[in-house]
Design an enzyme around this catalytic site. Structure first.
Site, PDB file in Angstrom:
ATOM      1  N   ASP A   1      14.995  11.560   0.234  1.00 32.40           N
ATOM      2  CA  ASP A   1      14.473  11.142   1.532  1.00 32.40           C
ATOM      3  C   ASP A   1      14.223  12.315   2.466  1.00 32.40           C
ATOM      4  OD1 ASP A   1      14.224   8.393   1.488  1.00 32.40           O
ATOM      5  OD2 ASP A   1      16.334   8.047   1.932  1.00 32.40           O
TER       6      ASP A   1
HETATM    7  C1  GLC Z   1      19.162  10.592   6.150  1.00 30.56           C
HETATM    8  C2  GLC Z   1      20.152  11.061   5.119  1.00 30.56           C
HETATM    9  C3  GLC Z   1      19.730  10.785   3.739  1.00 30.56           C
HETATM   10  C4  GLC Z   1      19.377   9.350   3.640  1.00 30.56           C
HETATM   11  C5  GLC Z   1      18.348   8.970   4.696  1.00 30.56           C
HETATM   12  C6  GLC Z   1      18.050   7.529   4.577  1.00 30.56           C
HETATM   13  O1  GLC Z   1      18.024  11.338   6.100  1.00 30.56           O
HETATM   14  O2  GLC Z   1      20.363  12.429   5.238  1.00 30.56           O
HETATM   15  O3  GLC Z   1      20.758  11.093   2.836  1.00 30.56           O
HETATM   16  O4  GLC Z   1      18.847   9.102   2.387  1.00 30.56           O
HETATM   17  O5  GLC Z   1      18.824   9.262   5.949  1.00 30.56           O
HETATM   18  O6  GLC Z   1      17.485   6.958   5.701  1.00 30.56           O
HETATM   19  C1  GLC Z   2      20.516   8.193   0.275  1.00 28.14           C
HETATM   20  C2  GLC Z   2      19.515   7.065   0.253  1.00 28.14           C
HETATM   21  C3  GLC Z   2      18.707   7.071  -1.026  1.00 28.14           C
HETATM   22  C4  GLC Z   2      18.132   8.424  -1.249  1.00 28.14           C
HETATM   23  C5  GLC Z   2      19.185   9.507  -1.209  1.00 28.14           C
HETATM   24  C6  GLC Z   2      18.634  10.889  -1.323  1.00 28.14           C
HETATM   25  O1  GLC Z   2      21.509   7.955  -0.655  1.00 28.14           O
HETATM   26  O2  GLC Z   2      20.142   5.838   0.393  1.00 28.14           O
HETATM   27  O3  GLC Z   2      17.693   6.112  -0.978  1.00 28.14           O
HETATM   28  O4  GLC Z   2      17.474   8.413  -2.487  1.00 28.14           O
HETATM   29  O5  GLC Z   2      19.904   9.413  -0.005  1.00 28.14           O
HETATM   30  O6  GLC Z   2      17.932  11.278  -0.191  1.00 28.14           O
END
Ligand code: GLC
Ligand code: GLC
Length: 814
Positions: free
Chosen positions: A487
């Site tokens: 993300d």
């Molecule tokens: C934030 C977190 C990330 C997560 C994302 C989801 O960016 O750092 O880990 O996956 O939020 O919304």
């Molecule tokens: C968090 C989010 C997931 C994402 C991950 C890596 O765990 O829930 O959707 O893939 O972060 O960013």
């Protein structure tokens, strides 16, 4: 250093000192009514949706960290001294303390000044309520006069609004008190048809429902005025902060033990039967009263607890293993499976790090969660798949999240995460392989929940696949969109204003930045879809998918290979990300893991090479970090990933979710030693000894462990709600132990450490119990099978004829 121990016999983790480095929590409830409970009784409850139906209030990021919960106070009415048996909130130095977190229940017990008190908290199956069974024993040689106070703080339902909209909320709180039961009915007069109740099995000496009356002005939960006084003031909340507290006075003979039960629950009434009498504004309590009366009876509470125990024995009994490694056994047999239930239920919404107001159910997350859950309650997995796919857009893209209460896509977050649609294929594939229920593919499912747009689920999968083909970039790799699995790799974002969401701000129209990760995912999903098509008799269609997969693999080789590892992506300028050409972020774990697990480069040595690079450049003793070198500054063209300080989260933290991809990759190249070694490095049970470093619960996975660039290397964060749960469960059971579901039956393909003599397992699959015994006769992974005593070729155990309920499998590894 440890703060407790595993009681595997009872499937419990026993915490022996209350001041754990962080709250160590558990979940109550597994269907609709849920609670979070810490080892000092902190936490809260909600019905279905942690944001929209919050029953009790909780203040996140408090000081101390965990404050507010299901607190009980005991008061010695002779001396006036009072304490809380769960340590918090009064923090008296208890003579004994233990918290047993078990499967769907938590028991907190302690002794203070010769009085033992033990509270068992759980949610009965099929009910929308929680029971606190408190047993108090007088161990003193003389009689004791004790007061018992319960306490909870009600949330005004919408947890987000509750924490912000004070000008309204301070005027709307309402309760009723009848027969010693406290009813919370804020907004019931108008648009709500639900209320909460809080009841007590004993005749009460008094109650409070207004927070200020119970605590007293300028006081906290550690020192409530009513408890100090030994007297509630029978306050009735009008506005401000409704709470619930019962006061019970009991006399104990020496050695006497008594049980007091509290029941906190949620109840809905049909719209036309909200009031009793109908023309009044008084809650119709008929149905609530029945259920309250039922569970205030100790016999019924015990019976409900017994049912819960049996339920979990049966669920966990579906897959049990006996390997030479205690940590493997414990996680597979108990805690990892249990965590998969929590991630299935919560997605990433409500934990001690997810506030329950921020996120709905993730499309990508929930599909992956199925990998570790589908064997437990396939019916619920089916329902989840249909809900998820109903939020898919006609383009094949997907809302990134949906709200569990409304089951609608979340407009605030929107779509455009270009990996999302493929996870649906992975989720459906896992379901089909587990159940053989092909009928799900014919279920009519709408797009974007629009009535009239229903098409068979199978067509949703076709559109998922095409979505990527219609969005290829300059190198023929998939366009990344807002982000892929990571993300925080936001290649179209270019955010330069504080407060912008990295994930939803998109400043470039995104026709250049490409993801090698999605390419790997496309290969995996494409093979899955080809299998599904073939089983539906669509041979030509299956071939066309495989042709696209082959093309994508060739593209990965040509543009996604950096010489010693897989490239991660191309940015908006068409420059490589995750390449030796970069100064920082030269190598990323995601593509090494995902490409190898998808089988890319198995024949020509690329997979082996990528895994070697991973071992050399990314592995630490606490797990495998996400990338190296960590980003030391903000790169506007990379987005959120470079906003984290080095070693945390996606910036070179050990993001546990992706470690099992490498683990599976290692099994695909036949390296059982490396696979199990990596598995062990992040296995929470194996890390129990270093609880002072790890700090999070030793019985569940955390999302992240700080990487080697962080000053707190080895410290875990964000426990419980993480894709790590499902992926590790899947990696250890299906790839290392190699008991793998397939469309045609159970495959036996272990890739275990060389030092293991073998292992045993029982696995229930499509109604048949397989007793599996694996023995090593050589160093390799070559399998010969005997099924019910007769040798069979290959490693697929055929489904037995109908009626056969048990199958004995013996596998020899050479
Ligand atoms: C934030 C977190 C990330 C997560 C994302 C989801 O960016 O750092 O880990 O996956 O939020 O919304
Ligand atoms: C968090 C989010 C997931 C994402 C991950 C890596 O765990 O829930 O959707 O893939 O972060 O960013």
């Amino acid at each position: 250093m440890k703060y407790g121990y595993f009681d595997d016999q009872n499937r419990e983790y026993v915490i022996t000192q209350p001041n754990t480095p962080l709250p160590w929590i558990n979940y109550l409830g597994c269907e609709a009514y849920f609670g979070l409970i810490s080892n000092t009784a902190g936490g809260y409850s909600f019905y279905r949706d942690a944001r929209l139906r919050r029953i009790t209030r909780y203040r996140y990021n408090n000081a101390p960290f965990d404050l507010g919960g299901r607190y009980i106070y005991l008061r010695d009415d002779t001396s006036g001294e009072f304490w809380s048996p769960s340590w918090q909130p009064t923090q008296h130095k208890l003579e004994q303390y233990s918290c047993r977190h078990g499967m769907g229940y938590t028991t907190i017990g302690s002794k203070y000044s010769g009085i033992e008190a033990c509270a068992r908290y759980f949610v009965p199956l099929g009910e929308n309520l929680e029971i606190w069974q408190l047993t108090v024993t007088n161990d003193r040689p003389q009689a004791a006069e004790l007061s018992i106070f319960s306490s909870i703080e009600f949330c005004l339902w919408d947890a987000q609004d509750d924490s912000a909209n004070f000008q309204r909320n301070f005027s709307i709180g309402q309760v009723e008190i009848e027969d010693g039961v406290i009813y919370h009915k804020t907004e019931y007069r108008e648009r709500r048809d639900h209320f909460a109740f809080f009841a007590c099995s004993e005749k009460i000496a008094g109650y409070d429902t207004q927070r200020d009356a119970f605590l007293g002005p300028y006081r906290g939960w550690d020192n409530p005025a009513a408890v100090e006084r030994g007297l509630c003031s029978n306050s009735v909340a009008h506005g401000w902060a409704p709470v619930g507290s019962h006061h019970v006075k009991l006399s104990f003979k020496p050695g006497e033990s008594r049980q007091v039960i509290f029941v906190l629950g949620y109840q809905e009434n049909p719209r036309d039967q909200k009031f009793d009498p109908p023309d009044s504004q008084i809650i119709n309590k008929k149905t609530a009263k029945t259920v309250i009366a039922k569970y205030l009876a100790a016999g019924n509470a015990d019976a409900a607890f017994e049912k819960l125990r049996v339920y979990w024995s049966e669920l966990l009994g579906l897959c049990q293993v006996d390997t030479p490694d205690v940590h493997t056994n414990r996680m597979v047999n108990i805690w990892n499976a249990y965590q998969c239930m929590a991630t299935f239920n919560m997605s990433r919404s409500a934990s001690f790090y997810e506030s329950g107001i921020g996120r709905g159910l993730g499309f990508r997350d929930s599909n992956q969660d199925l990998l570790g859950f589908v064997h437990m309650v396939p019916g619920r997995a089916r329902e989840r798949i249909l809900d998820l796919s109903a939020t898919q857009l006609p383009t094949g893209g997907a809302y990134h999240q949906y709200q569990p209460l409304t089951k609608r896509g979340n407009d605030d977050v929107g779509s455009g995460f270009n990996d999302d649609p493929h996870w649906l294929i992975i989720g459906v594939g896992a379901y089909l392989k587990e159940t053989g229920d092909w009928s799900i593919l014919d279920e009519p499912v709408p797009y974007d929940n629009a009535p009239g747009s229903e098409r068979p689920l199978y067509e949703h999968l076709q559109r998922s696949f095409r979505y990527t083909l219609e969005r290829l970039g300059p190198h023929g790799l998939p366009l990344i969109g807002r982000a892929d699995w990571n993300d925080c790799l936001n290649l179209n974002c270019f955010s330069d204003s504080p407060g912008q969401s990295f994930q939803t701000t998109t400043n470039k129209d995104g026709k250049v930045a490409e993801s090698v990760f999605i390419a790997g995912l496309f290969v995996l999903a494409g093979c899955e879809l080809a299998d599904i098509a073939r089983h539906r008799g669509l041979a030509a269609e299956a071939c066309s998918y495989l042709a696209e997969v082959a093309k994508m693999e060739a593209t990965i080789r040509q543009h996604g290979w950096d010489g010693e590892w897989f490239v991660r992506a191309y940015d908006d300028f068409g420059r490589k990300v995750g390449s030796k050409e970069n100064a920082e972020g030269k190598i990323f774990i995601e593509t090494q893991g995902f490409c190898t697990l998808a089988g890319v480069g198995l024949e020509d040595g690329l997979a082996v090479r990528a895994l070697e690079s991973t071992r050399q450049l990314l592995a630490t003793k606490h797990g495998i970090v996400l990338q190296q070198p960590a980003y030391s500054k903000y790169y506007i063209e990379l987005g959120e990933i470079s906003s984290y300080p080095p070693g945390y989260k996606e910036n070179a933290g050990i993001f546990c979710h992706n470690n099992p991809w490498v683990i599976i990759g290692e099994t695909r190249v036949g390296n059982g030693d490396a696979a199990h070694d990596f598995y062990t490095r992040i296995n929470p049970s194996a890390r129990e000894e270093i609880s002072d470093v790890h700090r999070c619960e030793p019985y569940v996975y955390s999302q992240m462990i700080a990487g080697r660039d962080a000053p707190t290397h080895g410290e875990a964060k964000n426990s419980w709600l993480t894709g790590t749960a499902a992926w590790n469960y899947y990696a250890i059971t299906q790839w290392i132990l190699g008991i793998r579901t397939s469309y045609d039956g159970l495959l036996i393909a272990p890739v275990i450490p060389k030092s293991w003599r073998g292992f045993k397992a029982t696995r229930k699959f499509r109604g048949v119990t397989y007793s599996i015994e694996v023995q090593r006769a050589g160093d390799g992974n070559q399998v010969s099978l005997e099924v019910n005593g007769a040798p069979i070729p290959g490693n697929l155990v055929p489904l037995p004829p109908p009626g056969n309920k048990t199958v004995a499998v013996k596998a020899t590894l050479r």
